[in-house]
Design a protein around this motif. Structure first.
Motif, PDB file in Angstrom:
ATOM      1  N   TYR A 141       0.842  -1.204   0.000  1.00  0.00           N
ATOM      2  CA  TYR A 141       0.000   0.000   0.000  1.00  0.00           C
ATOM      3  C   TYR A 141       0.878   1.255   0.000  1.00  0.00           C
ATOM      4  CZ  TYR A 141      -3.436   3.446   1.612  1.00  0.00           C
ATOM      5  OH  TYR A 141      -4.237   4.555   1.731  1.00  0.00           O
ATOM      6  N   GLU A 142       1.940   1.257   0.822  1.00  0.00           N
ATOM      7  CA  GLU A 142       2.859   2.401   0.842  1.00  0.00           C
ATOM      8  C   GLU A 142       3.532   2.579  -0.518  1.00  0.00           C
ATOM      9  OE1 GLU A 142       3.132   4.571   3.155  1.00  0.00           O
ATOM     10  OE2 GLU A 142       2.092   3.574   4.802  1.00  0.00           O
ATOM     11  N   VAL A 143       3.831   1.457  -1.155  1.00  0.00           N
ATOM     12  CA  VAL A 143       4.409   1.522  -2.500  1.00  0.00           C
ATOM     13  C   VAL A 143       3.423   2.168  -3.467  1.00  0.00           C
ATOM     14  CG1 VAL A 143       5.237   0.172  -4.468  1.00  0.00           C
ATOM     15  CG2 VAL A 143       5.923  -0.461  -2.140  1.00  0.00           C
ATOM     16  N   ALA A 144       2.168   1.754  -3.383  1.00  0.00           N
ATOM     17  CA  ALA A 144       1.135   2.274  -4.290  1.00  0.00           C
ATOM     18  C   ALA A 144       0.954   3.777  -4.141  1.00  0.00           C
ATOM     19  CB  ALA A 144      -0.189   1.560  -4.042  1.00  0.00           C
ATOM     20  N   LEU A 145       1.195   4.306  -2.963  1.00  0.00           N
ATOM     21  CA  LEU A 145       1.028   5.747  -2.736  1.00  0.00           C
ATOM     22  C   LEU A 145       2.116   6.586  -3.407  1.00  0.00           C
ATOM     23  CD1 LEU A 145       0.035   5.830   1.062  1.00  0.00           C
ATOM     24  CD2 LEU A 145      -1.468   6.003  -0.934  1.00  0.00           C
ATOM     25  N   ARG A 146       3.230   5.933  -3.790  1.00  0.00           N
ATOM     26  CA  ARG A 146       4.363   6.705  -4.298  1.00  0.00           C
ATOM     27  C   ARG A 146       4.859   6.242  -5.661  1.00  0.00           C
ATOM     28  NH1 ARG A 146       9.056   6.096  -1.527  1.00  0.00           N
ATOM     29  NH2 ARG A 146       9.696   8.153  -2.268  1.00  0.00           N
ATOM     30  N   ALA A 147       4.402   5.130  -6.123  1.00  0.00           N
ATOM     31  CA  ALA A 147       4.983   4.498  -7.309  1.00  0.00           C
ATOM     32  C   ALA A 147       4.752   5.305  -8.585  1.00  0.00           C
ATOM     33  CB  ALA A 147       4.420   3.085  -7.477  1.00  0.00           C
ATOM     34  N   ALA A 148       5.633   5.089  -9.534  1.00  0.00           N
ATOM     35  CA  ALA A 148       5.489   5.670 -10.870  1.00  0.00           C
ATOM     36  C   ALA A 148       4.393   4.903 -11.620  1.00  0.00           C
ATOM     37  CB  ALA A 148       6.818   5.582 -11.615  1.00  0.00           C
ATOM     38  N   PRO A 149       3.823   5.513 -12.659  1.00  0.00           N
ATOM     39  CA  PRO A 149       2.696   4.893 -13.366  1.00  0.00           C
ATOM     40  C   PRO A 149       2.921   3.459 -13.820  1.00  0.00           C
ATOM     41  CG  PRO A 149       2.908   7.170 -14.042  1.00  0.00           C
ATOM     42  CD  PRO A 149       4.099   6.880 -13.156  1.00  0.00           C
ATOM     43  N   ASP A 150       4.103   3.134 -14.344  1.00  0.00           N
ATOM     44  CA  ASP A 150       4.307   1.770 -14.843  1.00  0.00           C
ATOM     45  C   ASP A 150       4.217   0.741 -13.719  1.00  0.00           C
ATOM     46  OD1 ASP A 150       6.616   2.751 -13.686  1.00  0.00           O
ATOM     47  OD2 ASP A 150       7.973   1.743 -15.075  1.00  0.00           O
ATOM     48  N   LEU A 151       4.703   1.080 -12.545  1.00  0.00           N
ATOM     49  CA  LEU A 151       4.606   0.170 -11.402  1.00  0.00           C
ATOM     50  C   LEU A 151       3.176   0.152 -10.857  1.00  0.00           C
ATOM     51  CD1 LEU A 151       6.001  -1.775  -9.503  1.00  0.00           C
ATOM     52  CD2 LEU A 151       6.733   0.162  -8.098  1.00  0.00           C
ATOM     53  N   LEU A 152       2.499   1.275 -10.915  1.00  0.00           N
ATOM     54  CA  LEU A 152       1.110   1.327 -10.465  1.00  0.00           C
ATOM     55  C   LEU A 152       0.227   0.385 -11.289  1.00  0.00           C
ATOM     56  CD1 LEU A 152       0.608   5.159  -9.825  1.00  0.00           C
ATOM     57  CD2 LEU A 152       0.632   3.337  -8.103  1.00  0.00           C
ATOM     58  N   GLN A 153       0.524   0.282 -12.567  1.00  0.00           N
ATOM     59  CA  GLN A 153      -0.254  -0.616 -13.427  1.00  0.00           C
ATOM     60  C   GLN A 153      -0.199  -2.051 -12.909  1.00  0.00           C
ATOM     61  OE1 GLN A 153      -2.272  -0.158 -15.923  1.00  0.00           O
ATOM     62  NE2 GLN A 153      -1.947   2.014 -16.381  1.00  0.00           N
ATOM     63  N   SER A 154       0.971  -2.466 -12.473  1.00  0.00           N
ATOM     64  CA  SER A 154       1.113  -3.836 -11.984  1.00  0.00           C
ATOM     65  C   SER A 154       0.390  -4.036 -10.654  1.00  0.00           C
ATOM     66  CB  SER A 154       2.595  -4.199 -11.831  1.00  0.00           C
ATOM     67  OG  SER A 154       3.186  -3.455 -10.767  1.00  0.00           O
TER      68      SER A 154
END
Length: 256
Positions: free
Chosen positions: A214-227
């Motif tokens: 969840y913490e990753v999702a709050l900060r990730a770049a779009p390509d990582l958010l897609q995954s």
């Protein structure tokens, strides 16, 4: 009953008749039985005596009573402190750890008493501090982790104590947080996810704990958010979806 009266009742009065100060300090009111007395077996009375008469502290630096030595050490001139560095009682050495000049602190770095070493770790110049990173007591290493220069924290990233590693995770340079991406403690991995460089977040995006992802999702770049849109945890998917939406809405419009 006032505290002073209570102490007088519970602590036997010293024999003023056998005291060296009877003819001077006692008659001048500079000491008082049951209240301000160096001969009493009462730390409060001894401290009051030296506070009023600090010039006599050197006379008691080698006294047979550990508490009298420890209190006298608070009032000794600093040039008279070195002989007490190897005092057999830790209470005396604890006072010295607070008072001795920096160049003498090194002599207490490996003291057998934890409280002494904690004070040393809190006062020691940074360039001398790394030698205490292997201290056997975790609380000493906590103080080291709080003060060690950021670039020297690497040796503590795998410390056996989670509190030490938590401090390291909050202080180590962000570019080095990948070293802690697989820490055993969830709280520490969350700190890593909150602080590490955005381009490194993929290292922790598959974490087994959903709160880390969840913490990753709050900060990730779009390509990582897609995954992360396919994450098994709904809260993670929602966060990733919302962040993607926000990123899209903030993209500049292109003229056709």
């Amino acid at each position: 009953m006032p505290a002073a009266d209570l102490e007088t009742d519970l602590t036997p009065l010293a024999d003023c008749g056998a005291c060296r100060f009877r003819a001077n300090l006692l008659s001048q009111g500079a000491c008082k039985p049951g209240d301000c007395c160096v001969a009493a077996n009462s730390g409060r009375q001894i401290d009051r005596f030296f506070k009023a008469n600090p010039q006599f502290a050197p006379d008691y630096a080698q006294d047979g009573f550990w508490e009298r030595r420890a209190i006298a050490a608070r009032y000794l001139p600093t040039n008279l402190l070195p002989p007490l560095l190897k005092d057999p009682d830790e209470a005396v050495r604890r006072v010295l750890a607070y008072r001795v000049p920096f160049d003498l602190l090194i002599q207490l770095r490996n003291d057998s008493d934890r409280e002494v070493r904690i004070t040393v770790a809190d006062r020691l110049p940074e360039e001398e501090l790394e030698a205490m990173a292997d201290d056997p007591d975790y609380l000493v290493r906590v103080y080291v982790a709080r003060r060690l220069p950021q670039g020297r924290l690497f040796r503590l990233v795998a410390d056996p104590d989670s509190e030490v590693r938590r401090i390291v995770a909050t202080r180590i340079p962000a570019v080095s947080l990948g070293l802690m991406a697989h820490d055993a403690e969830v709280e520490i991995r969350r700190i890593v996810a909150q602080r590490m460089e955005i381009e490194d977040l993929a290292l922790i995006s598959k974490d087994p704990d959903w709160t880390v992802r969840y913490e990753v999702a709050l900060r990730a770049a779009p390509d990582l958010l897609q995954s992360l849109l396919d994450d098994p945890e709904e809260e993670v998917r929602l966060a990733a979806s919302q962040c993607l939406e926000n990123n899209t809405s903030h993209e500049p419009a292109h003229n056709e």
